[in-house]
Design an enzyme around this catalytic site. Structure first.
Site, PDB file in Angstrom:
ATOM      1  N   VAL A 109       0.828  -1.201   0.000  1.00  0.00           N
ATOM      2  CA  VAL A 109       0.000   0.000   0.000  1.00  0.00           C
ATOM      3  C   VAL A 109       0.870   1.261   0.000  1.00  0.00           C
ATOM      4  CG1 VAL A 109      -1.796   1.274   1.246  1.00  0.00           C
ATOM      5  CG2 VAL A 109      -1.927  -1.216   1.081  1.00  0.00           C
ATOM      6  N   GLY A 127       2.118   1.696  -3.497  1.00  0.00           N
ATOM      7  CA  GLY A 127       1.033   2.179  -4.354  1.00  0.00           C
ATOM      8  C   GLY A 127       0.660   3.617  -4.072  1.00  0.00           C
ATOM      9  N   GLU A 128       0.557   3.972  -2.794  1.00  0.00           N
ATOM     10  CA  GLU A 128       0.190   5.356  -2.460  1.00  0.00           C
ATOM     11  C   GLU A 128       1.294   6.326  -2.861  1.00  0.00           C
ATOM     12  OE1 GLU A 128      -1.638   8.168   1.031  1.00  0.00           O
ATOM     13  OE2 GLU A 128      -1.396   6.026   1.418  1.00  0.00           O
ATOM     14  N   SER A 129       2.535   5.922  -2.706  1.00  0.00           N
ATOM     15  CA  SER A 129       3.646   6.787  -3.112  1.00  0.00           C
ATOM     16  C   SER A 129       3.561   7.106  -4.602  1.00  0.00           C
ATOM     17  CB  SER A 129       4.985   6.128  -2.791  1.00  0.00           C
ATOM     18  OG  SER A 129       5.124   5.943  -1.393  1.00  0.00           O
ATOM     19  N   SER A 163       0.158   9.143  -5.408  1.00  0.00           N
ATOM     20  CA  SER A 163       0.160  10.516  -4.900  1.00  0.00           C
ATOM     21  C   SER A 163       1.095  11.409  -5.695  1.00  0.00           C
ATOM     22  CB  SER A 163       0.543  10.532  -3.424  1.00  0.00           C
ATOM     23  OG  SER A 163      -0.464   9.924  -2.659  1.00  0.00           O
TER      24      SER A 163
END
Length: 141
Positions: A62, A65-67, A70
């Site tokens: 996660v 993925g968020e890095s 974003s």
């Protein structure tokens, strides 16, 4: 060396270069290969990011993925704007215990106020490990 869009806001370019994607990304060993609003790629070592039984931690998927999602949203936002994550989910379909994982981020929507990206994390044999979707709200600075 990270491939960045030529027309990237200079302030964001400097932040990405100076922070290497942020403190957590650095701690996890994330290597950003290519970054743009519509398509981004990064890799991360499994070693150092495993949970107690030796599998790559689901939270590490996660974070990866968020890095990517974003930063891609921030690139789309442009100068004088920033991205704030408002929703993220992940489905884990396979585990991995060693080597590297590669995440590919594709834009699903790039709007004026919202972006949604899908990130697929794969192992070195290109088997899908997880699918992550993130939605970011774009705000004025």
């Amino acid at each position: 060396m990270t491939k960045l869009p030529d027309d990237l806001d200079p302030e964001l370019r400097a932040r990405i270069a100076d922070t290497q994607g942020g403190e957590l990304s650095r701690k996890m060993g994330i290597d950003f290969v290519e970054l743009s609003a519509s398509h981004s790629v990064a890799r991360m070592p499994v070693e150092g990011n495993r949970q107690v039984v030796g599998l790559l931690h689901g939270g590490a998927h996660v974070v990866l993925g968020e890095s990517l999602g974003s930063i891609s949203a921030a690139i789309h936002a442009g100068p004088g704007r920033y991205a704030v994550g408002i929703e993220i989910n992940a489905s884990h379909s396979r585990s991995v215990t060693d080597g590297w994982v590669v995440a590919t981020c594709e834009a699903l929507t790039l709007g004026r106020t919202l972006t949604t990206h899908e990130i697929v994390v794969r192992d070195e044999q290109e088997r899908r490990l997880s699918t992550i979707r993130i939605t970011n709200m774009l705000r004025d600075a």
